[in-house]
Motif scaffolding. Structure first.
Motif, PDB file in Angstrom:
ATOM      1  N   LYS A  76       0.855  -1.176   0.000  1.00 30.26           N
ATOM      2  CA  LYS A  76       0.000   0.000   0.000  1.00 30.26           C
ATOM      3  C   LYS A  76       0.893   1.227   0.000  1.00 30.26           C
ATOM      4  CE  LYS A  76      -2.016   1.347   3.718  1.00 30.26           C
ATOM      5  NZ  LYS A  76      -2.907   1.479   4.871  1.00 30.26           N
ATOM      6  N   THR A  77       0.298   2.355  -0.315  1.00 30.74           N
ATOM      7  CA  THR A  77       1.041   3.609  -0.265  1.00 30.74           C
ATOM      8  C   THR A  77       0.402   4.506   0.784  1.00 30.74           C
ATOM      9  OG1 THR A  77      -0.324   4.535  -2.038  1.00 30.74           O
ATOM     10  CG2 THR A  77       1.757   3.491  -2.672  1.00 30.74           C
ATOM     11  N   TYR A  78       1.151   5.492   1.224  1.00 29.83           N
ATOM     12  CA  TYR A  78       0.701   6.335   2.317  1.00 29.83           C
ATOM     13  C   TYR A  78       0.640   7.779   1.852  1.00 29.83           C
ATOM     14  CZ  TYR A  78       1.597   2.185   5.047  1.00 29.83           C
ATOM     15  OH  TYR A  78       1.575   0.905   5.520  1.00 29.83           O
ATOM     16  N   LYS A  79      -0.552   8.358   1.896  1.00 30.64           N
ATOM     17  CA  LYS A  79      -0.767   9.738   1.489  1.00 30.64           C
ATOM     18  C   LYS A  79      -1.267  10.560   2.676  1.00 30.64           C
ATOM     19  CE  LYS A  79      -1.999   8.407  -3.250  1.00 30.64           C
ATOM     20  NZ  LYS A  79      -3.039   8.483  -4.305  1.00 30.64           N
ATOM     21  N   TYR A 123      -1.356  -3.031   7.255  1.00 28.17           N
ATOM     22  CA  TYR A 123      -0.071  -2.353   7.338  1.00 28.17           C
ATOM     23  C   TYR A 123       0.839  -2.924   6.253  1.00 28.17           C
ATOM     24  CZ  TYR A 123       1.200  -6.696   9.741  1.00 28.17           C
ATOM     25  OH  TYR A 123       1.387  -8.021  10.058  1.00 28.17           O
ATOM     26  N   ALA A 124       1.891  -2.206   5.945  1.00 33.28           N
ATOM     27  CA  ALA A 124       2.860  -2.673   4.959  1.00 33.28           C
ATOM     28  C   ALA A 124       4.050  -3.298   5.670  1.00 33.28           C
ATOM     29  CB  ALA A 124       3.329  -1.515   4.083  1.00 33.28           C
ATOM     30  N   THR A 125       4.675  -4.248   5.008  1.00 28.98           N
ATOM     31  CA  THR A 125       5.915  -4.850   5.502  1.00 28.98           C
ATOM     32  C   THR A 125       6.984  -4.700   4.438  1.00 28.98           C
ATOM     33  OG1 THR A 125       4.742  -6.484   6.863  1.00 28.98           O
ATOM     34  CG2 THR A 125       7.029  -6.966   6.301  1.00 28.98           C
ATOM     35  N   VAL A 126       8.143  -4.196   4.830  1.00 26.66           N
ATOM     36  CA  VAL A 126       9.261  -4.039   3.911  1.00 26.66           C
ATOM     37  C   VAL A 126      10.465  -4.779   4.476  1.00 26.66           C
ATOM     38  CG1 VAL A 126       8.459  -1.810   3.040  1.00 26.66           C
ATOM     39  CG2 VAL A 126       9.978  -1.872   5.017  1.00 26.66           C
ATOM     40  N   THR A 127      11.425  -5.068   3.626  1.00 29.35           N
ATOM     41  CA  THR A 127      12.601  -5.814   4.074  1.00 29.35           C
ATOM     42  C   THR A 127      13.719  -4.902   4.567  1.00 29.35           C
ATOM     43  OG1 THR A 127      13.464  -5.903   1.801  1.00 29.35           O
ATOM     44  CG2 THR A 127      12.108  -7.752   2.556  1.00 29.35           C
ATOM     45  N   SER A 128      13.666  -3.637   4.177  1.00 29.06           N
ATOM     46  CA  SER A 128      14.667  -2.689   4.654  1.00 29.06           C
ATOM     47  C   SER A 128      14.047  -1.304   4.741  1.00 29.06           C
ATOM     48  CB  SER A 128      15.889  -2.655   3.733  1.00 29.06           C
ATOM     49  OG  SER A 128      15.578  -2.025   2.512  1.00 29.06           O
ATOM     50  N   LEU A 129      14.642  -0.454   5.546  1.00 28.61           N
ATOM     51  CA  LEU A 129      14.092   0.881   5.770  1.00 28.61           C
ATOM     52  C   LEU A 129      14.045   1.700   4.479  1.00 28.61           C
ATOM     53  CD1 LEU A 129      13.052   2.185   8.377  1.00 28.61           C
ATOM     54  CD2 LEU A 129      15.225   3.383   8.563  1.00 28.61           C
ATOM     55  N   THR A 130      14.982   1.481   3.581  1.00 24.43           N
ATOM     56  CA  THR A 130      15.037   2.275   2.355  1.00 24.43           C
ATOM     57  C   THR A 130      13.788   2.085   1.487  1.00 24.43           C
ATOM     58  OG1 THR A 130      16.299   0.489   1.286  1.00 24.43           O
ATOM     59  CG2 THR A 130      17.555   2.292   2.277  1.00 24.43           C
ATOM     60  N   GLU A 131      13.119   0.959   1.623  1.00 25.45           N
ATOM     61  CA  GLU A 131      11.938   0.682   0.806  1.00 25.45           C
ATOM     62  C   GLU A 131      10.754   1.571   1.151  1.00 25.45           C
ATOM     63  OE1 GLU A 131      10.868  -3.469   0.570  1.00 25.45           O
ATOM     64  OE2 GLU A 131      12.959  -4.065   0.786  1.00 25.45           O
ATOM     65  N   ILE A 132      10.755   2.168   2.350  1.00 22.40           N
ATOM     66  CA  ILE A 132       9.594   2.969   2.727  1.00 22.40           C
ATOM     67  C   ILE A 132       9.506   4.246   1.898  1.00 22.40           C
ATOM     68  CG2 ILE A 132       9.726   2.048   5.069  1.00 22.40           C
ATOM     69  CD1 ILE A 132      10.567   4.768   6.057  1.00 22.40           C
ATOM     70  N   LEU A 133      10.613   4.667   1.309  1.00 26.34           N
ATOM     71  CA  LEU A 133      10.586   5.883   0.472  1.00 26.34           C
ATOM     72  C   LEU A 133       9.679   5.708  -0.729  1.00 26.34           C
ATOM     73  CD1 LEU A 133      14.376   6.900   0.517  1.00 26.34           C
ATOM     74  CD2 LEU A 133      12.502   7.862   1.875  1.00 26.34           C
ATOM     75  N   ASP A 134       9.523   4.478  -1.207  1.00 26.31           N
ATOM     76  CA  ASP A 134       8.646   4.209  -2.360  1.00 26.31           C
ATOM     77  C   ASP A 134       7.176   4.177  -1.956  1.00 26.31           C
ATOM     78  OD1 ASP A 134      10.830   3.987  -4.095  1.00 26.31           O
ATOM     79  OD2 ASP A 134      11.101   1.863  -3.602  1.00 26.31           O
ATOM     80  N   LEU A 135       6.901   4.062  -0.652  1.00 27.68           N
ATOM     81  CA  LEU A 135       5.524   3.946  -0.196  1.00 27.68           C
ATOM     82  C   LEU A 135       4.919   5.252   0.285  1.00 27.68           C
ATOM     83  CD1 LEU A 135       5.824   0.676   1.945  1.00 27.68           C
ATOM     84  CD2 LEU A 135       5.177   0.892  -0.455  1.00 27.68           C
ATOM     85  N   ILE A 136       5.790   6.206   0.647  1.00 30.48           N
ATOM     86  CA  ILE A 136       5.313   7.443   1.242  1.00 30.48           C
ATOM     87  C   ILE A 136       5.291   8.558   0.199  1.00 30.48           C
ATOM     88  CG2 ILE A 136       5.721   9.174   3.034  1.00 30.48           C
ATOM     89  CD1 ILE A 136       7.210   6.977   4.579  1.00 30.48           C
TER      90      ILE A 136
END
Length: 234
Positions: free
Chosen positions: A3-6, A220-233
């Motif tokens: 999912k993405t976060y707006k 909620y979203a699950t990512v494997t590394s913190l850097t991946e959250i930049l693509d979701l926010i």
């Protein structure tokens, strides 16, 4: 779940095992305890009994290295019927001091992520643990400049988060929490109407684990590394 976060205005970060390595040092300390107390019990039994004492002592000591070491000493006294040597107790105290003085090992990409997100969002730290120890780690991490607020909570229940958001004048739907613990960083936020991103760490304290039933139905979203959250926010 992807999912993405707006419309997120404030992003909260857990500290231990989200921004830097922490739980690994507790596992190493438990191994040392097993060696020090091997005269009295097996390593597996020592681990089990230490965990029981830690949980029993949480209301008194809270979270962190100091409570952990006090619980370890209590275990040593119990297993030895009070006959544990002064040398063993001294070694346990040294384990605790060594843990507190560990250098901060940031997880991959942490500073790049904070630098990028801080351009458009207000960032805060919401963590558990010993206040003095957490303040020390934040200072040593070099990350303080990215955060508008630091909160060291005694617990991370939905009621604690509600109080925090109310005090900081943050609407729940405008808040996103990022952390490694489903129990402490994710599920309580979903419950109060905020957003959350789970970044699992390779080892988790038994007290922080949840069952599939407990997590079922939580979005909620699950990512494997913190850097991946930049693509979701956004």
């Amino acid at each position: 779940m992807t999912k993405t976060y707006k419309n997120i205005k404030v992003i909260g970060f857990d500290a231990d095992d989200t921004l830097w390595v922490n739980e690994t040092y507790f596992r190493e300390a438990e191994e040392e305890a097993g060696k020090l107390l091997s005269l009295y019990e097996t390593p597996n039994k020592i681990d089990q009994e230490l965990f029981k004492i830690e949980i029993k002592n949480l209301p008194t000591y809270g979270y962190g290295v100091k409570g952990f070491i006090l619980s370890m000493i209590e275990l040593a006294l119990e297993l030895s019927n009070g006959k544990v040597s002064n040398d063993v107790i001294a070694q346990m105290l040294k384990i605790g001091k060594d843990m507190i003085n560990k250098p901060i090992e940031l997880l991959d990409g942490v500073e790049d992520v904070l630098k990028e997100l801080s351009k458009k969002h207000r960032l805060i730290v919401a963590t558990k643990g010993d206040l003095l120890d957490q303040e020390r780690k934040l200072e040593k991490s070099g990350l303080l400049k990215y955060f508008h607020h630091i909160e060291v909570l005694s617990e991370k229940h939905d009621s604690n988060y509600k109080q925090l958001l109310k005090r900081l004048d943050i609407e729940p739907e405008a808040f996103l929490m990022v952390g490694n613990s489903l129990k402490s960083d994710i599920l309580p936020l979903v419950k109060i109407g905020s957003q959350a991103i789970h970044v699992p760490f390779h080892t988790t304290w038994q007290h922080e684990t949840v069952t599939m039933k407990e997590a079922n139905g939580s979005e909620y979203a699950t990512v494997t590394s913190l850097t991946e959250i930049l693509d979701l926010i956004n």
